[in-house]
Write an enzyme that holds these catalytic residues in place. Structure first.
Site, PDB file in Angstrom:
ATOM      1  N   GLU A 107       8.023   4.677   8.264  1.00 26.98           N
ATOM      2  CA  GLU A 107       7.783   4.606   9.700  1.00 26.98           C
ATOM      3  C   GLU A 107       7.983   5.919  10.435  1.00 26.98           C
ATOM      4  O   GLU A 107       7.406   6.135  11.497  1.00 26.98           O
ATOM      5  CB  GLU A 107       8.682   3.526  10.316  1.00 26.98           C
ATOM      6  N   ASN A 143       8.697   9.585  -5.250  1.00 27.21           N
ATOM      7  CA  ASN A 143       7.376   9.953  -5.764  1.00 27.21           C
ATOM      8  C   ASN A 143       6.670  10.808  -4.716  1.00 27.21           C
ATOM      9  O   ASN A 143       6.151  10.284  -3.728  1.00 27.21           O
ATOM     10  CB  ASN A 143       6.555   8.697  -6.071  1.00 27.21           C
ATOM     11  N   GLY A 193       0.803  -1.208   0.000  1.00 25.21           N
ATOM     12  CA  GLY A 193       0.000   0.000   0.000  1.00 25.21           C
ATOM     13  C   GLY A 193       0.835   1.257   0.000  1.00 25.21           C
ATOM     14  O   GLY A 193       0.299   2.370   0.021  1.00 25.21           O
ATOM     15  N   THR A 194       2.151   1.107  -0.063  1.00 26.97           N
ATOM     16  CA  THR A 194       3.057   2.251   0.017  1.00 26.97           C
ATOM     17  C   THR A 194       3.288   2.928  -1.322  1.00 26.97           C
ATOM     18  O   THR A 194       3.859   4.014  -1.368  1.00 26.97           O
ATOM     19  CB  THR A 194       4.418   1.795   0.556  1.00 26.97           C
ATOM     20  N   LYS A 212      16.515   7.140   1.786  1.00 28.83           N
ATOM     21  CA  LYS A 212      16.631   6.757   3.193  1.00 28.83           C
ATOM     22  C   LYS A 212      15.497   5.809   3.602  1.00 28.83           C
ATOM     23  O   LYS A 212      15.720   4.669   3.934  1.00 28.83           O
ATOM     24  CB  LYS A 212      16.640   8.005   4.085  1.00 28.83           C
TER      25      LYS A 212
END
Length: 717
Positions: free
Chosen positions: A670, A597, A472-473, A666
């Site tokens: 989270e 993105n 879902g990222t 990076k």
């Protein structure tokens, strides 16, 4: 056909907003998830979980259930296939919960004790609910406390020490002009991805094939191969679309029992977990109690820092919620100590949950820093900037990049921090008291060895194959942009294939390491392919393929402190008559490497920040000491932020590419949640003058704290 590349075609690929490649499929329902894909002769399994918190299974009364319509089999410890228990994986020794149906022991409520398999899901559920399982029950303990007599120091785990210490803490604390010594608590919290966990297993031409919803098909395939003593080539795991994971979708019992049942019945078997079953089978965030002691000189410079973190683990597998680790990175002091302590209870094993360690740890540390700022009479942002470390406070290693002060400066400008009156309880909007708060955020940056294959096709396209997972990222889209840039072609010429263990080993989608690790492998393979294409010649029908393995490159990385950083800001309104807390606006400014993105990246940041709001005000799982289970183990009893709770949330970033990464990435998945709960809690103090050191900040706690503050002339909760 000869394939050409050119920089003109790729202009604007990386760094500009792109909608998800699979977005239309998802919003129209064309995208099929693991529990929806059809198979011929599909059977359905329904797990039966223990109803006692500790003991042994004395009997499984299968005969009445086997006579029910459609029932094909009942698997339990007396008849299930044997699996291996002595092996090692990339994550260490096997999780004992994966040794499903191998013994009669029950170590917690909700332990798998049987699987009923039937022709339909409805038949399987009805039979599972009718199955009688008898137990020899034993006394259990599920009560967590930092004073528990079973408290112990864990072994070094997850690549980190249990304790660290430098300097004379007692002397430096004694020499401090301002001291904070407080305890902070966070509750048990649970994963609830939109898509439940589901797996279908079948044997096809001598191979075990599993269609699954997971965060790393290669990891699941490896674990299943080990469990069932199969060659790695004999297991294939596919996971095309995943409706959320957050750390919960690794290797879980439902995948194992589906494979067991498929082996016994010689037909495909699907097992889908219910929402209630997920509360005991897929991990959760441990409750924590944390003691933070800070000592500073008259100018607010830290002399002493001590962060002690207490959390829960199960009786059968150790897991550490590494809440004190955040203090090893954020601020230095002349005397610096951190420690973790565990309590073994009769509960499921906690596991990774978005920003494990950093999410609860930042609540304690950043709340304590706000209290120190108040005692020192220093602006909370100024105090943090004054205590910026030159190198890793514990490791002594240089930072790859650390642009936290820039995040605070930009965030303060955009949030209007300069206009803030630091005195609490002064701003009102009708019945609401208003306050603002801030906190710092950080999250570890890593990369894991991964493999990829890039093929130049005869039709002019390029096919990328990598065992990545898009949970879902927007990873599928980001990787397409990375490949286009590396090959210097338009994104439309990239065919991205992910989620299939046959593509080779690769990092899971976890630890904010997925896109960084996969991009590294894709970039390396693309570079090698371009060198082959530079030799000229026609592309054969099967294409030209280059393969990569980044193990050597990652092993050669210089030792540094690598982290993403951020500054969180929140404005809250508090109704002291009802105890209601409303977050009115939030802002997060991040230094998190090169943004591939912006569209999906902003979604990741905002999603994390909303989860942090939910952590601050809503989420709390309570264990019933009598049964050992979670009270209200569903989305009616477990509260989280709904649309009506979400204010204006803004996330942005500053330029911060990692110089040691070939793409500059990076990791962003989270860090969005880190620091949010502290920023909200600090804003509640600014609104009311009362500190809340226990999450969530519920209305009853606000009312009680307000009453205590009124009677005592000031207070905390």
């Amino acid at each position: 056909m000869t394939v050409t590349t050119g920089t003109a075609a790729v202009t604007g690929a990386v760094g500009t907003a792109h909608t998800r490649l699979e977005g239309r499929e998802k919003v129209t329902g064309a995208a099929r998830y693991a529990g929806e894909i059809p198979f011929a002769e599909l059977a359905h399994g329904w797990l039966v979980l223990s109803t006692v918190a500790r003991g042994r299974v004395s009997a499984v009364e299968t005969e009445p259930v086997l006579a029910m319509p459609g029932v094909l089999a009942v698997l339990h410890h007396g008849n299930a296939p044997r699996v291996e228990s002595e092996y090692m994986t990339a994550l260490g020794p096997p999780d004992p919960i994966l040794q499903v149906f191998q013994h009669d022991r029950v170590p917690h409520l909700g332990w798998p004790v049987a699987l009923v398999v039937a022709e339909t899901s409805e038949q399987a559920r009805e039979a599972a609910e009718a199955l009688t399982v008898r137990y020899e029950e034993e006394p259990h303990d599920v009560a967590f406390s930092a004073e528990h007599p079973g408290l112990y120091a864990p072994e070094a785990s997850q690549g980190s020490q249990s304790d660290t210490e430098k300097g004379d803490f007692a002397a430096q604390l004694g020499a401090s002009a301002a001291v904070v010594d407080e305890r902070y608590t966070t509750p048990e919290e649970h994963h609830n991805p939109m898509e439940p966990h589901a797996a279908t297993a079948r044997w096809d031409s001598g191979r075990l094939e599993v269609v699954d919803s997971n965060q790393g098909s290669a990891l699941v395939a490896q674990e299943l191969a080990n469990l069932f003593s199969l060659d790695a080539e004999s297991v294939r795991v596919r996971s095309e679309h995943v409706g959320g994971g957050f750390g919960s979708k690794a290797v879980r019992p439902h995948q194992v029992v589906a494979a067991m049942a498929a082996t016994m019945l010689h037909r495909p078997v699907r097992v889908v977990l219910t929402r209630r079953q997920m509360f005991s089978l897929v991990g959760y965030r441990s409750p924590t109690e944390q003691r933070v002691r800070l000592g500073a000189d008259a100018d607010g410079r830290l002399l002493a820092l001590d962060h002690q973190a207490f959390s829960v683990t199960s009786q059968f597998r150790e897991f550490v919620e590494r809440s004190a680790d955040v203090s090893r990175v954020m601020y230095d002091a002349e005397a610096h100590r951190t420690a973790h302590r565990l309590v073994r209870l009769d509960v499921p094993t906690p596991s990774w949950m978005r920003a494990p360690g950093e999410a609860p740890g930042s609540f304690a540390l950043e709340s304590a820093f706000d209290e120190l700022a108040e005692k020192c009479g220093v602006d909370p942002i100024d105090l943090r900037v004054r205590n910026e470390p030159a190198a890793g406070p514990v490791s002594g290693l240089p930072f790859a990049t650390r642009r936290l002060p820039e995040c605070f400066r930009e965030g303060a400008r955009r949030f209007g921090w300069a206009d803030r009156d630091p005195r609490p309880g002064l701003r009102r909007d009708g019945r609401w008291l208003l306050g603002t708060g801030t906190a710092a955020a950080s999250f570890f940056v890593g990369a894991a060895p991964s493999t990829a294959a890039v093929t130049a096709e005869a039709d002019g396209a390029f096919t990328v194959r990598i065992t990545a997972a898009d949970i879902g990222t927007g990873a599928r889209t980001a990787l397409t942009l990375i490949a286009a840039e590396a090959l210097e072609v338009a994104p439309e010429r990239i065919r991205m294939k992910i989620g299939d263990s046959d593509f080779g080993p690769a990092m899971i989608a976890g630890g904010s390491m997925g896109t960084r690790s996969w991009s590294w492998a894709i970039t390396q393979a693309a570079r090698d392919l371009r060198e082959q294409l530079a030799l000229g010649g026609a592309i054969p029908p099967e294409g030209i393929t280059a393969r990569s393995n980044t193990a050597e490159a990652i092993a050669a990385l210089a030792a540094k402190e690598r982290h993403s950083f951020g500054a969180q800001f929140a404005e809250v309104a508090v109704d002291v008559a009802t105890g209601e807390v409303r977050v009115r606006r939030m802002l997060g400014i991040f230094a998190a490497g090169r943004i591939i993105n912006p569209l999906t990246a902003r979604g990741q940041f905002v999603g994390g920040m909303i989860w942090g709001l939910s952590m601050a005000l809503h989420e709390e799982a309570v264990r019933d000491r009598a049964s050992g289970g979670v009270v209200g183990a569903d989305l009616a009893g477990y509260h989280f932020a709904a649309n009506a709770d979400i204010p204006h949330v803004e996330a942005d970033w500053i330029d911060d590419p990692d110089p040691d990464d070939p793409v500059g990435i990076k990791g962003i998945g989270e860090i969005g949640i880190v620091g949010v709960a502290a920023a909200v809690a600090n804003a509640v103090w600014h609104a009311t003058g009362v500190r809340h050191r226990a999450l969530p900040i519920r209305p009853d706690r606000v009312l009680l704290a307000g009453a205590a503050s009124t009677s005592a002339g000031g207070g905390a909760a």
